[in-house]
Design a protein around this motif. Sequence first.
Motif, PDB file in Angstrom:
ATOM      1  N   TRP A 129       0.860  -1.172   0.000  1.00  0.00           N
ATOM      2  CA  TRP A 129       0.000   0.000   0.000  1.00  0.00           C
ATOM      3  C   TRP A 129       0.900   1.227   0.000  1.00  0.00           C
ATOM      4  O   TRP A 129       1.779   1.363   0.858  1.00  0.00           O
ATOM      5  CB  TRP A 129      -0.899  -0.009   1.240  1.00  0.00           C
ATOM      6  N   PRO A 176       0.955   5.432  -0.183  1.00  0.00           N
ATOM      7  CA  PRO A 176       0.258   6.730  -0.227  1.00  0.00           C
ATOM      8  C   PRO A 176       0.866   7.623  -1.314  1.00  0.00           C
ATOM      9  O   PRO A 176       2.088   7.695  -1.461  1.00  0.00           O
ATOM     10  CB  PRO A 176       0.496   7.303   1.170  1.00  0.00           C
ATOM     11  N   SER A 196       0.608  11.577  -3.044  1.00  0.00           N
ATOM     12  CA  SER A 196       0.092  12.931  -2.852  1.00  0.00           C
ATOM     13  C   SER A 196       0.347  13.839  -4.046  1.00  0.00           C
ATOM     14  O   SER A 196      -0.174  14.947  -4.109  1.00  0.00           O
ATOM     15  CB  SER A 196       0.713  13.564  -1.590  1.00  0.00           C
ATOM     16  N   THR A 209      -9.311   5.913  -2.485  1.00  0.00           N
ATOM     17  CA  THR A 209      -9.185   7.136  -1.695  1.00  0.00           C
ATOM     18  C   THR A 209      -8.857   6.775  -0.248  1.00  0.00           C
ATOM     19  O   THR A 209      -9.155   5.672   0.216  1.00  0.00           O
ATOM     20  CB  THR A 209     -10.479   7.967  -1.730  1.00  0.00           C
ATOM     21  N   ASP A 210      -8.263   7.725   0.462  1.00  0.00           N
ATOM     22  CA  ASP A 210      -7.908   7.467   1.851  1.00  0.00           C
ATOM     23  C   ASP A 210      -9.142   7.218   2.714  1.00  0.00           C
ATOM     24  O   ASP A 210      -9.096   6.441   3.678  1.00  0.00           O
ATOM     25  CB  ASP A 210      -7.053   8.610   2.419  1.00  0.00           C
ATOM     26  N   GLN A 268     -10.710   3.095   4.618  1.00  0.00           N
ATOM     27  CA  GLN A 268     -11.152   2.791   5.985  1.00  0.00           C
ATOM     28  C   GLN A 268     -12.362   1.858   5.991  1.00  0.00           C
ATOM     29  O   GLN A 268     -12.736   1.337   7.038  1.00  0.00           O
ATOM     30  CB  GLN A 268     -11.499   4.095   6.726  1.00  0.00           C
ATOM     31  N   VAL A 288      -2.950   4.823  -2.493  1.00  0.00           N
ATOM     32  CA  VAL A 288      -3.932   5.504  -1.657  1.00  0.00           C
ATOM     33  C   VAL A 288      -3.784   6.997  -1.882  1.00  0.00           C
ATOM     34  O   VAL A 288      -2.690   7.566  -1.724  1.00  0.00           O
ATOM     35  CB  VAL A 288      -3.715   5.167  -0.171  1.00  0.00           C
TER      36      VAL A 288
END
Length: 260
Positions: free
Chosen positions: A3, A5, A7, A57-58, A62, A78
């Motif tokens: 995973w 992230p 930005s 999406t972040d 969840q 993500v």
Amino acid sequence: MSWLPISSRDNPHLQRLRKLAQDGSAYRKLDGVWLEGDHLARAAVQRGLRPALALITDVAAQDDALHALADQAPRVLVVPAALFKTVSGLESPAQIGFELGLPSMPTIDPLADSVVLDRLQDAGNVGTILRSAAALGFRQVLALKGTAALWSPKVLRAGMGAHFGLRLIEGLQESDLAALRVPLLATSSHADALLHEADLPQPCAWVLGHEGQGVSEALMRRCALRVGIPQPGGEESLNVASAASICLYESARRRLAGAR
């Protein structure tokens, strides 16, 4: 699996996904397909296909169900929702998407119940026809050159997962249809018989033509049977996707009746 992230809008993975999502023919050059939304993603997984990459999406990450779906990919990116929007081709973007390797194109099965698409332009029509074909047991779709790109995001969305249960062959010339060993059928204003009265062969290949021009004259000459769809309401013609559903249903109904 990993995973990661992300930005930056300029991330190379996002640039690639952006092309796949926003250019309907990019899959041919990049050898990949963009599946946006959990419905298409699940449909691919249920057919035993494994994505090369997931984008989520972040917030969606969840959610346990979406998190588990993303885990089907060996690499998961993500991103914030705003960054996902830069990839999506939709006004209301989804929260998850897959990149899938472009499935290899099969050879023509000469005896399969088939649908032939002759230069259909509208992606919604094409996707709807694929969905009807899959539902009614026509497992092979042959698209002649000039037809909307079968694996484009718009056709994929309209197909609602039907792609993954079909033999899809595109970019064909009319002469390639000589490989078929089943009769070609078409609707026509110069019909040999009405659909409900016609002796429909089993198996067969239904030919569906361009939204404005219909089936080409050369291809119509190849057809063993031309049928008309009764329209007691008096309209001049039906939308091609609607006509396809009616014809495919009538063939499927008779196939099932004959099996009893």
